[in-house]
Design a protein around this motif. Structure first.
Motif, PDB file in Angstrom:
ATOM      1  N   LEU A 172       0.837  -1.229  -0.017  1.00  0.00           N
ATOM      2  CA  LEU A 172      -0.154   0.002   0.053  1.00  0.00           C
ATOM      3  C   LEU A 172       0.967   1.339   0.111  1.00  0.00           C
ATOM      4  O   LEU A 172       0.591   2.401  -0.768  1.00  0.00           O
ATOM      5  CB  LEU A 172      -0.959   0.032   1.175  1.00  0.00           C
ATOM      6  N   LYS A 173       2.021   1.108   0.818  1.00  0.00           N
ATOM      7  CA  LYS A 173       2.912   2.338   0.768  1.00  0.00           C
ATOM      8  C   LYS A 173       3.208   2.554  -0.731  1.00  0.00           C
ATOM      9  O   LYS A 173       3.544   3.564  -1.058  1.00  0.00           O
ATOM     10  CB  LYS A 173       4.004   2.177   1.861  1.00  0.00           C
ATOM     11  N   ARG A 174       3.935   1.473  -1.322  1.00  0.00           N
ATOM     12  CA  ARG A 174       4.242   1.706  -2.723  1.00  0.00           C
ATOM     13  C   ARG A 174       3.573   2.173  -3.582  1.00  0.00           C
ATOM     14  O   ARG A 174       3.610   2.914  -4.545  1.00  0.00           O
ATOM     15  CB  ARG A 174       4.860   0.343  -3.192  1.00  0.00           C
ATOM     16  N   LEU A 175       2.071   1.772  -3.556  1.00  0.00           N
ATOM     17  CA  LEU A 175       1.041   2.252  -4.424  1.00  0.00           C
ATOM     18  C   LEU A 175       0.863   3.681  -4.299  1.00  0.00           C
ATOM     19  O   LEU A 175       0.809   4.615  -5.340  1.00  0.00           O
ATOM     20  CB  LEU A 175      -0.275   1.356  -3.846  1.00  0.00           C
ATOM     21  N   HIS A 176       0.975   4.113  -3.030  1.00  0.00           N
ATOM     22  CA  HIS A 176       0.649   5.607  -2.753  1.00  0.00           C
ATOM     23  C   HIS A 176       1.982   6.509  -2.935  1.00  0.00           C
ATOM     24  O   HIS A 176       1.851   7.724  -3.229  1.00  0.00           O
ATOM     25  CB  HIS A 176      -0.065   5.710  -1.508  1.00  0.00           C
ATOM     26  N   ALA A 177       3.024   5.787  -2.893  1.00  0.00           N
ATOM     27  CA  ALA A 177       4.394   6.583  -3.257  1.00  0.00           C
ATOM     28  C   ALA A 177       4.377   7.010  -4.791  1.00  0.00           C
ATOM     29  O   ALA A 177       4.848   7.898  -5.279  1.00  0.00           O
ATOM     30  CB  ALA A 177       5.509   5.893  -2.909  1.00  0.00           C
ATOM     31  N   LEU A 178       3.518   5.932  -5.582  1.00  0.00           N
ATOM     32  CA  LEU A 178       3.455   6.371  -6.927  1.00  0.00           C
ATOM     33  C   LEU A 178       2.055   7.093  -7.359  1.00  0.00           C
ATOM     34  O   LEU A 178       2.328   8.245  -7.854  1.00  0.00           O
ATOM     35  CB  LEU A 178       3.220   5.071  -7.730  1.00  0.00           C
ATOM     36  N   LYS A 179       1.026   6.847  -6.705  1.00  0.00           N
ATOM     37  CA  LYS A 179      -0.122   7.646  -7.260  1.00  0.00           C
ATOM     38  C   LYS A 179      -0.168   8.932  -6.555  1.00  0.00           C
ATOM     39  O   LYS A 179      -0.578   9.706  -7.175  1.00  0.00           O
ATOM     40  CB  LYS A 179      -1.418   6.903  -6.571  1.00  0.00           C
ATOM     41  N   THR A 180       0.033   9.092  -5.216  1.00  0.00           N
ATOM     42  CA  THR A 180       0.089  10.585  -4.755  1.00  0.00           C
ATOM     43  C   THR A 180       1.431  11.232  -4.469  1.00  0.00           C
ATOM     44  O   THR A 180       1.638  12.249  -4.688  1.00  0.00           O
ATOM     45  CB  THR A 180      -0.467  10.272  -3.230  1.00  0.00           C
ATOM     46  N   ARG A 207      13.681  13.395   0.592  1.00  0.00           N
ATOM     47  CA  ARG A 207      13.331  12.444   1.803  1.00  0.00           C
ATOM     48  C   ARG A 207      12.042  13.379   2.421  1.00  0.00           C
ATOM     49  O   ARG A 207      11.047  12.695   2.716  1.00  0.00           O
ATOM     50  CB  ARG A 207      14.259  12.633   2.492  1.00  0.00           C
ATOM     51  N   PHE A 208      12.073  14.572   2.607  1.00  0.00           N
ATOM     52  CA  PHE A 208      10.846  15.420   2.914  1.00  0.00           C
ATOM     53  C   PHE A 208       9.797  15.167   2.152  1.00  0.00           C
ATOM     54  O   PHE A 208       8.636  14.769   2.607  1.00  0.00           O
ATOM     55  CB  PHE A 208      11.303  16.833   2.704  1.00  0.00           C
ATOM     56  N   ALA A 209       9.864  15.259   0.755  1.00  0.00           N
ATOM     57  CA  ALA A 209       8.647  15.175  -0.193  1.00  0.00           C
ATOM     58  C   ALA A 209       7.980  13.763  -0.141  1.00  0.00           C
ATOM     59  O   ALA A 209       7.065  13.358  -0.167  1.00  0.00           O
ATOM     60  CB  ALA A 209       8.895  15.280  -1.617  1.00  0.00           C
ATOM     61  N   ASP A 210       8.872  12.602  -0.058  1.00  0.00           N
ATOM     62  CA  ASP A 210       8.489  11.272  -0.032  1.00  0.00           C
ATOM     63  C   ASP A 210       7.543  11.201   1.309  1.00  0.00           C
ATOM     64  O   ASP A 210       6.518  10.429   1.269  1.00  0.00           O
ATOM     65  CB  ASP A 210       9.794  10.205   0.099  1.00  0.00           C
ATOM     66  N   ALA A 211       7.978  11.596   2.570  1.00  0.00           N
ATOM     67  CA  ALA A 211       7.341  11.495   3.564  1.00  0.00           C
ATOM     68  C   ALA A 211       6.104  12.251   3.802  1.00  0.00           C
ATOM     69  O   ALA A 211       4.822  11.857   3.991  1.00  0.00           O
ATOM     70  CB  ALA A 211       8.360  11.891   4.917  1.00  0.00           C
ATOM     71  N   MET A 212       6.243  13.474   3.108  1.00  0.00           N
ATOM     72  CA  MET A 212       4.989  14.146   2.912  1.00  0.00           C
ATOM     73  C   MET A 212       3.850  13.431   2.102  1.00  0.00           C
ATOM     74  O   MET A 212       2.670  13.590   2.261  1.00  0.00           O
ATOM     75  CB  MET A 212       5.421  15.689   2.195  1.00  0.00           C
ATOM     76  N   GLY A 213       4.330  13.073   1.018  1.00  0.00           N
ATOM     77  CA  GLY A 213       3.265  12.349  -0.063  1.00  0.00           C
ATOM     78  C   GLY A 213       2.588  11.271   0.851  1.00  0.00           C
ATOM     79  O   GLY A 213       1.443  11.104   0.556  1.00  0.00           O
ATOM     80  N   VAL A 218      -2.276   9.093   4.070  1.00  0.00           N
ATOM     81  CA  VAL A 218      -2.754   8.496   5.360  1.00  0.00           C
ATOM     82  C   VAL A 218      -3.978   9.484   5.787  1.00  0.00           C
ATOM     83  O   VAL A 218      -4.812   9.090   6.104  1.00  0.00           O
ATOM     84  CB  VAL A 218      -1.774   8.430   6.260  1.00  0.00           C
ATOM     85  N   ARG A 219      -3.420  10.808   5.678  1.00  0.00           N
ATOM     86  CA  ARG A 219      -4.452  11.994   6.218  1.00  0.00           C
ATOM     87  C   ARG A 219      -5.726  11.720   5.291  1.00  0.00           C
ATOM     88  O   ARG A 219      -6.779  11.841   6.028  1.00  0.00           O
ATOM     89  CB  ARG A 219      -4.150  13.151   6.069  1.00  0.00           C
ATOM     90  N   ASP A 220      -5.612  11.625   4.013  1.00  0.00           N
ATOM     91  CA  ASP A 220      -6.895  11.264   2.996  1.00  0.00           C
ATOM     92  C   ASP A 220      -7.613  10.071   3.573  1.00  0.00           C
ATOM     93  O   ASP A 220      -9.018  10.204   3.643  1.00  0.00           O
ATOM     94  CB  ASP A 220      -6.386  11.209   1.639  1.00  0.00           C
ATOM     95  N   ALA A 288      -0.348  19.347   5.510  1.00  0.00           N
ATOM     96  CA  ALA A 288      -0.725  17.995   4.872  1.00  0.00           C
ATOM     97  C   ALA A 288      -1.246  16.877   5.780  1.00  0.00           C
ATOM     98  O   ALA A 288      -2.132  16.013   5.372  1.00  0.00           O
ATOM     99  CB  ALA A 288       0.598  17.117   4.119  1.00  0.00           C
ATOM    100  N   ILE A 289      -0.680  16.913   7.145  1.00  0.00           N
ATOM    101  CA  ILE A 289      -0.867  16.118   8.311  1.00  0.00           C
ATOM    102  C   ILE A 289      -2.354  16.729   9.077  1.00  0.00           C
ATOM    103  O   ILE A 289      -3.049  16.004   9.529  1.00  0.00           O
ATOM    104  CB  ILE A 289       0.066  16.002   9.366  1.00  0.00           C
TER     105      ILE A 289
END
Length: 293
Positions: A172-180, A207-213, A218-220, A288-289
């Motif tokens: 799921l993390k990989r999915l959203h690393a791509l989609k969002t 690294r900042f952007a990956d965590a933010m994405g 997750v917030r969504d 974002a959070i």
């Protein structure tokens, strides 16, 4: 104050987007009206603000940032137009307004999304930056939007929706690393490329952007459960109704909130080397959070 920057950047993004889009009174009228409907009727402008924030952090000129800021928002808008189609998520509400295929028709929605995507790359091709930077911007945005980015994530999401097969948290993390996440990472990186972006700074911003994405998604997922359609501006409860894999569904609400806290710490650590100069980026990460829509 970051809030002043946000207001200024939203105004810059809205002006750049309005300039970039064809007038609705020009033929083909219906297509042009649909493009403007998709882009100009609201939105958080999170991705353009990330372009401006990272660009200003690294000394980019304001004039160089309008094109990538508008381009990344056009790609985001096109993705939403297509995502809302009956063949995808089949949603009737976006940003508190009828989705494009509802306000117009499905064929026009497909064409509007296609045209928005093409216009994004036109903007970058004409950006007032060096040839080397222009090619880098085009490469970053195309990579984020394609099969190795947003489109690939959407394909994984479609495969998983209603399949009945349990998805791992890592998948799921990989999915959203791509989609969002890919488009958020592209926004941060494009702003940096317009400024003084050496490899070490780019790595920290990535690294900042990956965590933010991931935090954004997750917030969504949490908001889809806790909020309502009027607040969100889109249909609440769709994830559960469509049996989508979400973080609350896989790990529960408490663990999802803990994951958000961990991601906040990762964002802070990534920006630590920039000090107070990164306050606007840090505030966007918190937004974002903490956002309610």
């Amino acid at each position: 104050m970051p809030e002043r920057d946000f207001a200024r950047w939203r105004a810059c993004a809205d002006a750049a987007l309005s300039r970039a889009l064809p007038d609705a009174d020009r033929p083909p009228h219906r297509l042009h009206a649909a493009m403007r409907h998709a882009v100009l009727l609201g939105g958080k402008r999170m991705r353009p603000m990330l372009v401006y924030a990272s660009g200003e952090l690294l000394g980019a000129t304001p004039a160089s940032l309008d094109a990538p800021a508008a381009a990344v928002e056009l790609i985001h808008a096109y993705s939403l137009v297509h995502d809302d189609l009956p063949c995808m998520d089949d949603d009737a509400l976006r940003r508190g307004q009828p989705t494009v295929h509802v306000a117009f028709d499905e064929a026009t929605a497909v064409l509007a999304g296609d045209a928005l995507q093409a216009r994004a790359y036109e903007l970058l091709a004409d950006a007032p930056v060096s040839d080397t930077t222009r090619v880098a911007l085009l490469r970053v945005l195309a990579g984020a939007a394609g099969a190795a980015g947003m489109c690939g994530g959407q394909a994984l999401d479609l495969d998983a929706t209603g399949s009945g097969h349990a998805m791992s948290v890592q998948a799921l993390k990989r999915l959203h690393a791509l989609k969002t996440g890919a488009l958020i990472r592209a926004a941060v990186r494009m702003g940096a490329l317009c400024g003084d972006a050496d490899p070490a700074r780019l790595d920290a911003l990535d690294r900042f952007a990956d965590a933010m994405g991931l935090a954004f998604q997750v917030r969504d997922d949490i908001l889809d459960i806790e909020s309502d359609s009027a607040t969100l501006g889109k249909t609440a409860g769709k994830d559960q109704a469509q049996a989508k894999a979400t973080f609350p569904a896989l790990i529960g609400m408490v663990a999802s909130r803990c994951l958000l806290s961990d991601l906040a710490a990762t964002m802070d650590a990534a920006l630590s080397e920039f000090g107070e100069r990164a306050s606007a980026l840090a505030a966007l990460g918190r937004l974002a959070i903490e956002r309610d829509r």
